[in-house]
Each structure stands twice: as C-alpha cells, then as structure tokens.
Motif scaffolding. Sequence first.
Motif, PDB file in Angstrom:
ATOM      1  N   GLY A   1       0.816  -1.211   0.000  1.00 18.07           N
ATOM      2  CA  GLY A   1       0.000   0.000   0.000  1.00 18.07           C
ATOM      3  C   GLY A   1       0.848   1.258   0.000  1.00 18.07           C
ATOM      4  N   LEU A   2       1.935   1.225   0.743  1.00 16.94           N
ATOM      5  CA  LEU A   2       2.837   2.376   0.790  1.00 16.94           C
ATOM      6  C   LEU A   2       3.524   2.582  -0.560  1.00 16.94           C
ATOM      7  CD1 LEU A   2       4.059   4.569   2.600  1.00 16.94           C
ATOM      8  CD2 LEU A   2       5.819   2.918   3.239  1.00 16.94           C
ATOM      9  N   LEU A   3       3.950   1.507  -1.183  1.00 14.38           N
ATOM     10  CA  LEU A   3       4.592   1.611  -2.501  1.00 14.38           C
ATOM     11  C   LEU A   3       3.618   2.167  -3.541  1.00 14.38           C
ATOM     12  CD1 LEU A   3       6.530  -1.776  -2.604  1.00 14.38           C
ATOM     13  CD2 LEU A   3       7.446   0.488  -2.077  1.00 14.38           C
ATOM     14  N   ILE A   4       2.404   1.680  -3.505  1.00 12.00           N
ATOM     15  CA  ILE A   4       1.398   2.164  -4.451  1.00 12.00           C
ATOM     16  C   ILE A   4       1.136   3.649  -4.229  1.00 12.00           C
ATOM     17  CG2 ILE A   4      -1.045   2.009  -5.082  1.00 12.00           C
ATOM     18  CD1 ILE A   4      -0.776  -1.046  -4.646  1.00 12.00           C
ATOM     19  N   THR A   5       1.079   4.062  -2.982  1.00 14.44           N
ATOM     20  CA  THR A   5       0.858   5.469  -2.670  1.00 14.44           C
ATOM     21  C   THR A   5       1.962   6.336  -3.267  1.00 14.44           C
ATOM     22  OG1 THR A   5      -0.324   4.947  -0.652  1.00 14.44           O
ATOM     23  CG2 THR A   5       0.638   7.148  -0.800  1.00 14.44           C
ATOM     24  N   TYR A   6       3.206   5.913  -3.107  1.00 15.39           N
ATOM     25  CA  TYR A   6       4.314   6.710  -3.622  1.00 15.39           C
ATOM     26  C   TYR A   6       4.368   6.727  -5.134  1.00 15.39           C
ATOM     27  CZ  TYR A   6       6.513   8.217   0.641  1.00 15.39           C
ATOM     28  OH  TYR A   6       6.783   8.871   1.808  1.00 15.39           O
ATOM     29  N   CYS A   7       3.829   5.721  -5.777  1.00 13.71           N
ATOM     30  CA  CYS A   7       3.782   5.709  -7.244  1.00 13.71           C
ATOM     31  C   CYS A   7       2.566   6.441  -7.785  1.00 13.71           C
ATOM     32  CB  CYS A   7       3.747   4.281  -7.760  1.00 13.71           C
ATOM     33  SG  CYS A   7       5.356   3.552  -7.886  1.00 13.71           S
ATOM     34  N   MET A   8       1.421   6.226  -7.167  1.00 18.42           N
ATOM     35  CA  MET A   8       0.178   6.726  -7.725  1.00 18.42           C
ATOM     36  C   MET A   8      -0.108   8.190  -7.420  1.00 18.42           C
ATOM     37  SD  MET A   8      -0.821   4.275  -9.521  1.00 18.42           S
ATOM     38  CE  MET A   8      -2.423   4.867  -9.985  1.00 18.42           C
ATOM     39  N   TYR A   9       0.317   8.679  -6.265  1.00 20.49           N
ATOM     40  CA  TYR A   9       0.000  10.068  -5.937  1.00 20.49           C
ATOM     41  C   TYR A   9       0.547  11.045  -6.977  1.00 20.49           C
ATOM     42  CZ  TYR A   9      -0.626  14.489  -3.662  1.00 20.49           C
ATOM     43  OH  TYR A   9      -0.985  15.780  -3.409  1.00 20.49           O
ATOM     44  N   PRO A  10       1.805  10.921  -7.396  1.00 17.51           N
ATOM     45  CA  PRO A  10       2.276  11.859  -8.419  1.00 17.51           C
ATOM     46  C   PRO A  10       1.480  11.769  -9.719  1.00 17.51           C
ATOM     47  CG  PRO A  10       4.133  10.751  -7.400  1.00 17.51           C
ATOM     48  CD  PRO A  10       2.893  10.059  -6.919  1.00 17.51           C
ATOM     49  N   VAL A  11       1.102  10.570 -10.103  1.00 16.45           N
ATOM     50  CA  VAL A  11       0.310  10.394 -11.328  1.00 16.45           C
ATOM     51  C   VAL A  11      -1.042  11.079 -11.174  1.00 16.45           C
ATOM     52  CG1 VAL A  11      -0.836   8.703 -12.809  1.00 16.45           C
ATOM     53  CG2 VAL A  11       1.468   8.242 -11.928  1.00 16.45           C
TER      54      VAL A  11
ATOM     55  N   LEU B   1       7.429  10.091 -13.970  1.00 14.71           N
ATOM     56  CA  LEU B   1       7.613   8.641 -13.970  1.00 14.71           C
ATOM     57  C   LEU B   1       8.930   8.243 -13.318  1.00 14.71           C
ATOM     58  CD1 LEU B   1       6.236   7.771 -17.509  1.00 14.71           C
ATOM     59  CD2 LEU B   1       5.139   7.330 -15.305  1.00 14.71           C
ATOM     60  N   GLN B   2       9.998   8.964 -13.607  1.00 16.39           N
ATOM     61  CA  GLN B   2      11.287   8.655 -13.002  1.00 16.39           C
ATOM     62  C   GLN B   2      11.262   8.878 -11.497  1.00 16.39           C
ATOM     63  OE1 GLN B   2      14.054   7.270 -14.674  1.00 16.39           O
ATOM     64  NE2 GLN B   2      14.535   6.874 -12.536  1.00 16.39           N
ATOM     65  N   MET B   3      10.647   9.947 -11.056  1.00 16.36           N
ATOM     66  CA  MET B   3      10.568  10.221  -9.620  1.00 16.36           C
ATOM     67  C   MET B   3       9.732   9.157  -8.899  1.00 16.36           C
ATOM     68  SD  MET B   3      10.251  14.371  -9.607  1.00 16.36           S
ATOM     69  CE  MET B   3      10.267  14.537  -7.834  1.00 16.36           C
ATOM     70  N   SER B   4       8.653   8.719  -9.521  1.00 19.52           N
ATOM     71  CA  SER B   4       7.833   7.663  -8.922  1.00 19.52           C
ATOM     72  C   SER B   4       8.624   6.370  -8.814  1.00 19.52           C
ATOM     73  CB  SER B   4       6.570   7.428  -9.743  1.00 19.52           C
ATOM     74  OG  SER B   4       5.721   8.534  -9.667  1.00 19.52           O
ATOM     75  N   TRP B   5       9.351   6.030  -9.871  1.00 15.49           N
ATOM     76  CA  TRP B   5      10.156   4.809  -9.844  1.00 15.49           C
ATOM     77  C   TRP B   5      11.273   4.924  -8.797  1.00 15.49           C
ATOM     78  CZ3 TRP B   5      10.329  -0.007 -10.095  1.00 15.49           C
ATOM     79  CH2 TRP B   5      11.523  -0.707 -10.257  1.00 15.49           C
ATOM     80  N   ASP B   6      11.918   6.058  -8.749  1.00 14.02           N
ATOM     81  CA  ASP B   6      12.984   6.260  -7.759  1.00 14.02           C
ATOM     82  C   ASP B   6      12.470   6.088  -6.332  1.00 14.02           C
ATOM     83  OD1 ASP B   6      14.790   6.767  -9.802  1.00 14.02           O
ATOM     84  OD2 ASP B   6      14.761   8.947  -9.534  1.00 14.02           O
ATOM     85  N   ALA B   7      11.215   6.436  -6.103  1.00 12.79           N
ATOM     86  CA  ALA B   7      10.653   6.351  -4.756  1.00 12.79           C
ATOM     87  C   ALA B   7      10.452   4.902  -4.300  1.00 12.79           C
ATOM     88  CB  ALA B   7       9.324   7.098  -4.684  1.00 12.79           C
ATOM     89  N   VAL B   8      10.260   3.974  -5.237  1.00 12.12           N
ATOM     90  CA  VAL B   8       9.914   2.602  -4.846  1.00 12.12           C
ATOM     91  C   VAL B   8      10.951   1.551  -5.230  1.00 12.12           C
ATOM     92  CG1 VAL B   8       7.457   3.110  -4.902  1.00 12.12           C
ATOM     93  CG2 VAL B   8       8.538   2.110  -6.908  1.00 12.12           C
TER      94      VAL B   8
END
Length: 83
Positions: free
Chosen positions: A41-51, A74-81
């Motif tokens: 859930g935390l990973l999804i949050t860090y990916c989906m919120y920016p989108v 997209l790069q920032m979301s990937w870097d987060a997870v």
Amino acid sequence: MTNSPLPDKWCLDESSALFQPLNDLFEEGQKQKLSKQAGVGLLITYCMYPVMRLVKERFKGETQIDGSPLKIMLQMSWDAVKA
C-alpha cells in the motif's frame, strides 16, 4: 476520490478487485527484488500520488501530460519505490 477517506468506509469490498492487479504487480516486484520491501500500500501510494496529481492538474488545464513533465514524474515515482 483517491484523496478521500470515503473508499475505506464506502465501497472497499466492491472496488478492491479493481486494484488487485496493481497489488499483484507490486508483490511480484518485491519477490524479484525490484522494489523496496515496504508495505504494498505504501509503494502504491508513492507511485500513484504523483500520477493522480499530474492528471488533476491536466484536467484543470494547468499542465500538459507529455514530454519532460511526464518523464520526470515517472522517473521520480520509480525512484521512490525501486530497491
């Protein structure tokens, strides 16, 4: 709606099946050591919120979803997870 607490109380059972493929994707990423070993859930949050934020800005006419802003997001979301 994604920022609202209502889905937790409202239609979680009905909508959870819609998100299962995303959960499965992140679980598989963890198995393959591609993503951090944090709660899915935390990973999804860090990916989906920016989108979701970028999409909201697009609907308001505040930004375009193309080229550099999209690539950066997209790069920032990937870097987060990523692991």
